[in-house]
Design an enzyme around this catalytic site. Sequence first.
Site, mmCIF file in Angstrom:
data_model
loop_
_atom_site.group_PDB
_atom_site.id
_atom_site.type_symbol
_atom_site.label_atom_id
_atom_site.label_comp_id
_atom_site.label_asym_id
_atom_site.label_seq_id
_atom_site.Cartn_x
_atom_site.Cartn_y
_atom_site.Cartn_z
ATOM 1 N N SER A 1 0.830 -1.215 0.000
ATOM 2 C CA SER A 1 0.000 0.000 0.000
ATOM 3 C C SER A 1 0.864 1.265 0.000
ATOM 4 C CB SER A 1 -0.976 -0.002 1.184
ATOM 5 O OG SER A 1 -0.315 0.192 2.399
ATOM 6 N N ASN A 2 2.042 1.207 0.616
ATOM 7 C CA ASN A 2 2.945 2.371 0.536
ATOM 8 C C ASN A 2 3.524 2.510 -0.869
ATOM 9 O OD1 ASN A 2 3.377 3.933 3.157
ATOM 10 N ND2 ASN A 2 3.326 1.800 3.842
ATOM 11 N N LEU B 1 18.985 -5.101 5.755
ATOM 12 C CA LEU B 1 20.009 -4.900 4.730
ATOM 13 C C LEU B 1 21.330 -4.575 5.420
ATOM 14 C CD1 LEU B 1 17.883 -2.795 2.255
ATOM 15 C CD2 LEU B 1 18.672 -5.149 1.921
ATOM 16 N N ASN C 1 13.320 4.246 4.541
ATOM 17 C CA ASN C 1 12.340 3.263 5.023
ATOM 18 C C ASN C 1 11.192 4.021 5.679
ATOM 19 O OD1 ASN C 1 11.244 0.695 5.755
ATOM 20 N ND2 ASN C 1 12.052 0.961 7.825
ATOM 21 N N HIS D 1 8.420 3.477 8.807
ATOM 22 C CA HIS D 1 8.169 2.618 9.966
ATOM 23 C C HIS D 1 6.933 3.140 10.692
ATOM 24 C CE1 HIS D 1 9.097 -0.183 13.164
ATOM 25 N NE2 HIS D 1 8.827 0.777 14.027
ATOM 26 N N THR E 1 20.189 2.516 8.000
ATOM 27 C CA THR E 1 21.548 2.119 8.354
ATOM 28 C C THR E 1 21.497 0.616 8.653
ATOM 29 O OG1 THR E 1 21.115 2.613 10.683
ATOM 30 C CG2 THR E 1 22.076 4.386 9.353
ATOM 31 N N GLU F 1 21.659 -0.808 11.341
ATOM 32 C CA GLU F 1 20.926 -1.099 12.580
ATOM 33 C C GLU F 1 19.432 -0.938 12.316
ATOM 34 O OE1 GLU F 1 20.914 0.482 17.128
ATOM 35 O OE2 GLU F 1 22.396 1.321 15.767
ATOM 36 N N LEU F 2 18.628 -1.878 12.812
ATOM 37 C CA LEU F 2 17.195 -1.910 12.511
ATOM 38 C C LEU F 2 16.464 -0.645 12.975
ATOM 39 C CD1 LEU F 2 14.745 -3.668 11.540
ATOM 40 C CD2 LEU F 2 14.526 -4.390 13.922
ATOM 41 N N ASP F 3 15.774 0.024 12.049
ATOM 42 C CA ASP F 3 14.894 1.172 12.360
ATOM 43 C C ASP F 3 15.596 2.267 13.157
ATOM 44 O OD1 ASP F 3 12.818 -0.200 11.099
ATOM 45 O OD2 ASP F 3 12.189 -1.180 12.955
HETATM 46 C C1 GRF Z 1 3.859 -0.468 6.743
HETATM 47 O O1 GRF Z 1 3.152 -0.359 7.943
HETATM 48 C C2 GRF Z 1 5.244 0.085 6.889
HETATM 49 O O2 GRF Z 1 5.330 1.147 7.787
HETATM 50 C C3 GRF Z 1 6.023 -1.091 7.428
HETATM 51 O O3 GRF Z 1 5.484 -2.203 6.758
HETATM 52 C C4 GRF Z 1 4.141 -1.925 6.371
HETATM 53 C C5 GRF Z 1 4.055 -2.150 4.898
HETATM 54 O O4 GRF Z 1 2.728 -2.038 4.430
HETATM 55 N N1 GRF Z 1 7.436 -0.924 7.232
HETATM 56 P P1 GRF Z 1 2.466 -1.972 2.866
HETATM 57 O O5 GRF Z 1 3.047 -3.235 2.264
HETATM 58 O O6 GRF Z 1 3.132 -0.742 2.335
HETATM 59 O O7 GRF Z 1 0.983 -1.923 2.735
#
Ligand code: GRF
Length: 211
Positions: free
Chosen positions: A12-13, A92, A106, A108, A140, A142-144
């Site tokens: 969806s993003n 990554l 990214n 989050h 980076t 490191e995660l998030d």
């Molecule tokens: C989203 O909530 C994003 O923040 C996270 O993973 C989810 C991906 O959703 N990293 P979509 O595949 O973009 O619908």
Amino acid sequence: MKLGVLISGRGSNLQAIIDAIASGELAASIAIVISNRADAGGLARAELADIPTLVMPHKAYSDRATYDRALAAALKARGVELVCLAGFMRLLGPAFIDEFPNAVLNIHPSLLPAFPGLAAQQQAFEHGVKIAGATVHLVTAELDAGPIVCQAAVPVLDADTAEALAARILEAEHRLYPEGIRHMMGSNWRVEGRRVVRLPPPLQAAEPTDG
Ligand code: GRF
């Protein structure tokens, strides 16, 4: 600017980025969408928008660094300048990140540095925060944890469930990600320590005046 979008799921993003390009909000194109999962719903969204797709299952590679190098090479081969992770469920490492310095983003679903990792919306809900949200950040190893580009706040309502909150955060994500990408597409920013700082626009040459 050529974007590469990495997904693992529903996308969806990815759709929000496709829509922002279609509406002219983002002066960019998506050169390739890559998924590490063949069943990612986002692949169909890319195909519908005539965007080339590639499935690169990480299990087909002997180790993380080999996968990372292959992923970076696939993006470079298509001229990708900015990589956008959109629900890409793989860490990554330096073998990938060093190929795209300050050019991997990214999104989050929390106000980082609170609630990194999986199920961030559920974590925030169970913790009882009153303001949740979403963060676009540089990636980076490191995660998030990379420098923050932009954030959106989402109030937690008394009547919320974790699912209802997650749905409202997702709506905020869809507005925020294109905005974060737009910020990073130009050259008027720099990273100072952990801070992504926007620079003032260059001074325009003064208009010549009569006399
Ligand atoms: C989203 O909530 C994003 O923040 C996270 O993973 C989810 C991906 O959703 N990293 P979509 O595949 O973009 O619908």
